[in-house]
Write an enzyme that holds these catalytic residues in place. Structure first.
Site, mmCIF file in Angstrom:
data_model
loop_
_atom_site.group_PDB
_atom_site.id
_atom_site.type_symbol
_atom_site.label_atom_id
_atom_site.label_comp_id
_atom_site.label_asym_id
_atom_site.label_seq_id
_atom_site.Cartn_x
_atom_site.Cartn_y
_atom_site.Cartn_z
ATOM 1 C CG HIS A 79 -0.279 -0.070 2.416
ATOM 2 N ND1 HIS A 79 0.587 1.208 3.021
ATOM 3 C CD2 HIS A 79 0.223 -1.017 3.283
ATOM 4 C CE1 HIS A 79 1.284 0.746 4.366
ATOM 5 N NE2 HIS A 79 1.033 -0.411 4.421
ATOM 6 C CD GLU A 89 1.528 -5.305 8.555
ATOM 7 O OE1 GLU A 89 1.933 -6.650 8.395
ATOM 8 O OE2 GLU A 89 2.297 -4.543 7.911
#
Length: 207
Positions: free
Chosen positions: A8, A80
């Site tokens: 990202h 994550e």
């Protein structure tokens, strides 16, 4: 099949050095992060990369995926690593050096183990291998991407912090041959080197 692993773009808490893994609607991209996301989208399109886009459910990843293809699909396996007691703490406030030296042994207290990350990442890879596509794009985070690279190359999982995977970067893996084609490619740097302006790059996300 080529799997394009996208980290990202830069998010607000990245700038502050604060760990974030849980609230899926917090921590949006910064202006730089939006530019990085646009650069990823533009370079992939110019490379002729087409295929389904999967993303972590965290906001910064979804915002990045939205630049690439608004029909992206959220996949929990790309999230994550859960930071446990370190959630929303500054890296400077925790014993992060031990974790960096050996994340297998020193996983976040109360958080997710490396074994758990490996299991869900492997499950995602097996899923992708079953898709009849030439290319698949997955927007994720540093830890899952580094774990995939380690699994493919045979790098010991305890050494994944030797890898550099920057925000807004692309890592490409040939899943048919288990080869890393390139690692930590910066689309923003590439496009700027070709003479594209930041405003021109940003147009890729303003459709």
């Amino acid at each position: 099949m080529i799997l394009y692993l996208v980290r990202h773009g830069e998010a607000q808490l990245n700038v502050l050095g604060i760990l974030h893994s849980r609230n899926y609607n917090d921590n949006p991209l910064t202006d730089k992060g939006r530019l990085e996301a646009a650069a990823v989208a533009l370079l992939l399109h110019r490379m002729g990369v087409h295929g389904p886009v999967f993303t972590s459910p965290l906001l910064r990843a979804r915002q990045t995926a939205d630049c690439i293809d608004r029909n992206y699909k959220v996949d929990e396996r790309l999230r994550e690593i859960d930071m446990g007691e370190w959630e929303l703490k500054k890296i400077s406030e925790i014993p992060f050096d031990n974790y960096r030296k050996d994340p297998v042994r020193y996983h976040p207290p109360g958080g997710e183990s490396m074994e758990s990350v490996v299991n869900r990442v492997m499950d995602f890879l097996n899923f992708v291998r079953g898709i009849n596509e030439k290319s698949v794009i997955a927007v994720s985070h540093w830890h899952p991407i580094a774990t995939v690279v380690a699994l493919v190359t045979g790098l010991p999982l305890s050494n994944i912090y030797k890898l550099r995977i920057s925000t807004g970067s692309i890592t490409a893996i040939d899943l048919d041959n288990d080869d890393v084609l390139f690692l930590n490619l910066s689309p923003l740097r590439v496009l700027r080197s070709l003479g594209l302006s930041d405003d021109g790059i940003m147009k890729e996300c303003i459709r």
